[in-house]
Design a protein around this motif. Structure first.
Motif, mmCIF file in Angstrom:
data_model
loop_
_atom_site.group_PDB
_atom_site.id
_atom_site.type_symbol
_atom_site.label_atom_id
_atom_site.label_comp_id
_atom_site.label_asym_id
_atom_site.label_seq_id
_atom_site.Cartn_x
_atom_site.Cartn_y
_atom_site.Cartn_z
ATOM 1 N N HIS A 169 4.410 28.471 2.169
ATOM 2 C CA HIS A 169 3.388 27.418 2.101
ATOM 3 C C HIS A 169 4.040 26.043 1.971
ATOM 4 C CE1 HIS A 169 -0.049 29.995 2.200
ATOM 5 N NE2 HIS A 169 0.203 30.590 1.024
ATOM 6 N N ALA A 170 5.092 25.951 1.177
ATOM 7 C CA ALA A 170 5.765 24.662 1.011
ATOM 8 C C ALA A 170 6.389 24.191 2.314
ATOM 9 C CB ALA A 170 6.832 24.782 -0.082
ATOM 10 N N ALA A 171 7.028 25.097 3.042
ATOM 11 C CA ALA A 171 7.620 24.726 4.328
ATOM 12 C C ALA A 171 6.541 24.299 5.317
ATOM 13 C CB ALA A 171 8.421 25.902 4.880
ATOM 14 N N ARG A 172 5.451 25.060 5.374
ATOM 15 C CA ARG A 172 4.368 24.733 6.313
ATOM 16 C C ARG A 172 3.727 23.391 5.985
ATOM 17 N NH1 ARG A 172 1.388 30.595 7.101
ATOM 18 N NH2 ARG A 172 2.351 31.121 9.110
ATOM 19 N N ALA A 173 3.713 23.020 4.716
ATOM 20 C CA ALA A 173 3.130 21.733 4.348
ATOM 21 C C ALA A 173 3.860 20.578 5.016
ATOM 22 C CB ALA A 173 3.172 21.566 2.821
ATOM 23 N N HIS A 174 5.089 20.839 5.459
ATOM 24 C CA HIS A 174 5.872 19.811 6.149
ATOM 25 C C HIS A 174 6.104 20.169 7.619
ATOM 26 C CE1 HIS A 174 6.740 17.612 2.450
ATOM 27 N NE2 HIS A 174 6.832 18.804 1.871
ATOM 28 N N VAL A 207 10.933 39.125 -1.644
ATOM 29 C CA VAL A 207 10.047 39.575 -0.575
ATOM 30 C C VAL A 207 9.468 38.358 0.137
ATOM 31 C CG1 VAL A 207 7.958 40.859 -0.013
ATOM 32 C CG2 VAL A 207 9.493 41.691 -1.819
ATOM 33 N N ALA A 208 9.695 38.281 1.445
ATOM 34 C CA ALA A 208 9.155 37.198 2.252
ATOM 35 C C ALA A 208 7.878 37.669 2.957
ATOM 36 C CB ALA A 208 10.170 36.749 3.288
ATOM 37 N N PRO A 209 6.927 36.780 3.192
ATOM 38 C CA PRO A 209 5.700 37.180 3.884
ATOM 39 C C PRO A 209 5.997 37.670 5.295
ATOM 40 C CG PRO A 209 5.486 34.989 2.884
ATOM 41 C CD PRO A 209 6.928 35.358 2.814
ATOM 42 N N THR A 245 14.092 35.958 -9.652
ATOM 43 C CA THR A 245 13.084 35.103 -9.035
ATOM 44 C C THR A 245 11.709 35.556 -9.493
ATOM 45 O OG1 THR A 245 13.029 36.529 -7.073
ATOM 46 C CG2 THR A 245 14.454 34.582 -6.986
ATOM 47 N N PRO A 246 10.761 34.627 -9.687
ATOM 48 C CA PRO A 246 9.420 35.009 -10.126
ATOM 49 C C PRO A 246 8.636 35.675 -9.009
ATOM 50 C CG PRO A 246 9.531 32.647 -9.730
ATOM 51 C CD PRO A 246 10.927 33.167 -9.578
ATOM 52 N N SER A 247 7.649 36.483 -9.375
ATOM 53 C CA SER A 247 6.795 37.129 -8.379
ATOM 54 C C SER A 247 5.975 36.074 -7.645
ATOM 55 C CB SER A 247 5.863 38.133 -9.065
ATOM 56 O OG SER A 247 5.030 37.471 -10.008
ATOM 57 N N GLY A 248 5.686 36.351 -6.385
ATOM 58 C CA GLY A 248 4.894 35.426 -5.579
ATOM 59 C C GLY A 248 5.667 34.270 -4.993
ATOM 60 N N LEU A 249 6.975 34.257 -5.203
ATOM 61 C CA LEU A 249 7.762 33.119 -4.722
ATOM 62 C C LEU A 249 7.811 33.072 -3.201
ATOM 63 C CD1 LEU A 249 9.539 30.693 -5.348
ATOM 64 C CD2 LEU A 249 11.495 32.240 -5.565
ATOM 65 N N GLY A 250 7.828 34.233 -2.542
ATOM 66 C CA GLY A 250 7.890 34.251 -1.086
ATOM 67 C C GLY A 250 6.744 33.484 -0.443
ATOM 68 N N GLU A 251 5.532 33.748 -0.887
ATOM 69 C CA GLU A 251 4.367 33.036 -0.351
ATOM 70 C C GLU A 251 4.456 31.547 -0.659
ATOM 71 O OE1 GLU A 251 1.968 33.973 1.501
ATOM 72 O OE2 GLU A 251 2.106 36.165 1.488
ATOM 73 N N ALA A 252 4.890 31.202 -1.866
ATOM 74 C CA ALA A 252 4.994 29.791 -2.240
ATOM 75 C C ALA A 252 5.979 29.054 -1.343
ATOM 76 C CB ALA A 252 5.413 29.670 -3.707
ATOM 77 N N MET A 253 7.075 29.713 -1.003
ATOM 78 C CA MET A 253 8.076 29.067 -0.164
ATOM 79 C C MET A 253 7.539 28.802 1.236
ATOM 80 S SD MET A 253 11.663 30.837 -1.411
ATOM 81 C CE MET A 253 11.153 32.489 -0.937
ATOM 82 N N PRO A 272 9.074 27.691 -9.753
ATOM 83 C CA PRO A 272 8.591 26.923 -8.605
ATOM 84 C C PRO A 272 7.258 27.447 -8.095
ATOM 85 C CG PRO A 272 10.365 28.383 -7.957
ATOM 86 C CD PRO A 272 10.269 28.482 -9.440
ATOM 87 N N THR A 273 6.437 26.524 -7.626
ATOM 88 C CA THR A 273 5.159 26.846 -6.987
ATOM 89 C C THR A 273 5.147 26.216 -5.600
ATOM 90 O OG1 THR A 273 4.062 24.843 -7.790
ATOM 91 C CG2 THR A 273 4.025 26.791 -9.240
ATOM 92 N N ALA A 274 4.120 26.544 -4.815
ATOM 93 C CA ALA A 274 4.009 25.938 -3.492
ATOM 94 C C ALA A 274 3.947 24.420 -3.596
ATOM 95 C CB ALA A 274 2.773 26.480 -2.777
ATOM 96 N N ASP A 275 3.190 23.912 -4.565
ATOM 97 C CA ASP A 275 3.052 22.460 -4.720
ATOM 98 C C ASP A 275 4.356 21.811 -5.176
ATOM 99 O OD1 ASP A 275 0.425 22.542 -3.925
ATOM 100 O OD2 ASP A 275 -0.397 22.527 -5.966
#
Length: 401
Positions: free
Chosen positions: A262-267, A281-283, A252-260, A355-358
């Motif tokens: 943010h994506a969930a919160r967007a909905h 690593v999850a936030p 998995t790429p670095s920073g994926l935890g934060e992106a995930m 994958p990114t947050a967007d």
């Protein structure tokens, strides 16, 4: 009947084999499993004798990005892999009546079956790993997905040449030493002209081919009666169903935890993040729960959507649970299952990019739509759960015949 089931790969390769082994053992058959040493405790905890094969595979989840090996590297890998199989498998198959190779890296097992004079079966977990003019072959490691073309036959011919170039020299050297003839078609030798397809016929149907008599068994599912951990139950009960994110044994790429998150919160959703083999690593956030290994079928029935890598086992579990999905594929059959999830209306196929947050938020918009949820619930009722019973009956019929 004494049966050896052998596979090489990650948990997604081993779990179906263990499922069939447990079913056969419950029916009174003598069975043993040959797999990478990572899985010894798991297999033996199910009461199944275990034979380690090859090196541990878990460290590969934390390596760098996948790359195509050079010809020299491939030659060394092939020599070591085939040598190990010819060292381990003869003793593992001692006293067996039948051996079953699951997955594409079982280079030596059919030769051992020939040497012992016992039955051999090959099982695939995905239709595109078996030759057919109706689809392209899966891509090799480090390559992008093959697109279905007008002339898939030529793509499969090229794939056969690569099998021969990669494994043929090492395989033939060991066969010659055992008094067996060389193999001109390595892929055909391994797959046979009557392979089994351990995949659900709705989720992953066989499209047909003139030169293969494929036997669909349905997916081999391992029953899981474990309750969800208390902290998971508490998180689920504390609000609306969250979005599950998990990528199994892949990188998995670095920073994926934060992106995930943010994506969930967007909905307006919370997130459950599976650490997986990559130790994702999850936030540290009250809207996000990090977890290890859990009962996927039980959890997937209680989440709003499942975002995953597209492995055969995870895709089948999510589909059978009626969960909308976002598939983020990286390699091999994952691209196929991403397309199937999209084509069946079960969710979204994320582009084959990091994958990114967007990008995750955009895919989740489709997965979380009411129409998708309704389709996922309807299709869930069509997914079979008797694949190991079908395989067991096939073995019994061959034994009587």
């Amino acid at each position: 009947m004494r049966v050896l089931l052998s596979t090489i790969g990650s948990r997604g390769d081993v779990q179906p084999v263990l499922a069939l082994a447990c079913r056969l053992a419950a029916l009174g058959r003598e069975v043993r499993v040959c797999a990478p040493p990572d899985f010894r405790a798991w297999v033996e905890d199910q009461g199944i004798p275990f034979v380690p094969l090859g090196p541990r595979v878990r460290p590969t989840a934390k390596a760098g990005p996948p790359v195509a090996p050079s010809p020299e590297m491939m030659r060394r890998i092939a020599e070591a892999t085939v040598a190990t199989q010819f060292e381990v498998l003869p003793a593992a198959a001692e006293g067996c009546d039948v051996v079953i190779a699951a997955g594409a890296l079982q280079i030596a097992l059919r030769s051992i079956a020939e040497l012992r004079g016992i039955r051999y079966h090959y099982a695939a977990y995905c239709p595109i790993s078996l030759p057919s003019p109706h689809h392209a072959p899966p891509a090799w490691r480090g390559e992008g997905p093959n697109a279905d073309a007008e002339d898939n036959t030529e793509l499969w011919a090229r794939d056969a040449r690569r099998w021969r170039d990669s494994w043929g020299v090492a395989l033939d050297a060991h066969r010659t030493a055992l008094g067996l003839p060389p193999v001109p078609d390595v892929r055909g030798h391994i797959v046979t002209d009557r392979p089994w397809l351990a995949a659900d016929p709705v989720l992953a149907p066989w499209p047909g081919a003139a030169d293969l008599d494929v036997v669909p068994t349905g997916a081999w599912l391992l029953p899981d009666g474990r309750p969800l951990p208390p902290e998971v139950e508490a998180f689920l009960d504390a609000g609306e169903p969250p979005v599950y994110f998990g990528f199994g044994s892949i990188r998995t790429p670095s920073g994926l935890g934060e992106a995930m998150l943010h994506a969930a919160r967007a909905h307006g959703r919370r997130a459950i993040v599976s650490r997986g083999w990559a130790d994702l690593v999850a936030p540290e956030d009250p809207d996000c729960l990090s977890l290890g290994e859990v009962n996927h079928p039980a959890l997937f029935r209680r989440v709003a959507a499942v975002v995953h890598h597209g492995g055969a086992g995870t895709t089948t579990a999510a589909t059978r649970a009626g969960a909308p999905q976002v598939v983020v594929p990286q390699h091999y059959d994952q691209h196929y299952f991403a397309r199937r999830v999209h084509d069946l209306g079960l969710g979204a196929a994320h582009p084959a990019i990091p994958p990114t947050a967007d990008s995750l938020s955009e895919a989740l918009a489709h997965a979380l739509a009411p129409r998708t949820a309704a389709t996922a619930e309807r299709v869930a009722g069509t997914i079979r759960g008797d694949g190991t019973d079908v395989a067991a009956r096939l073995l019994d019929a061959a034994d009587r015949g």
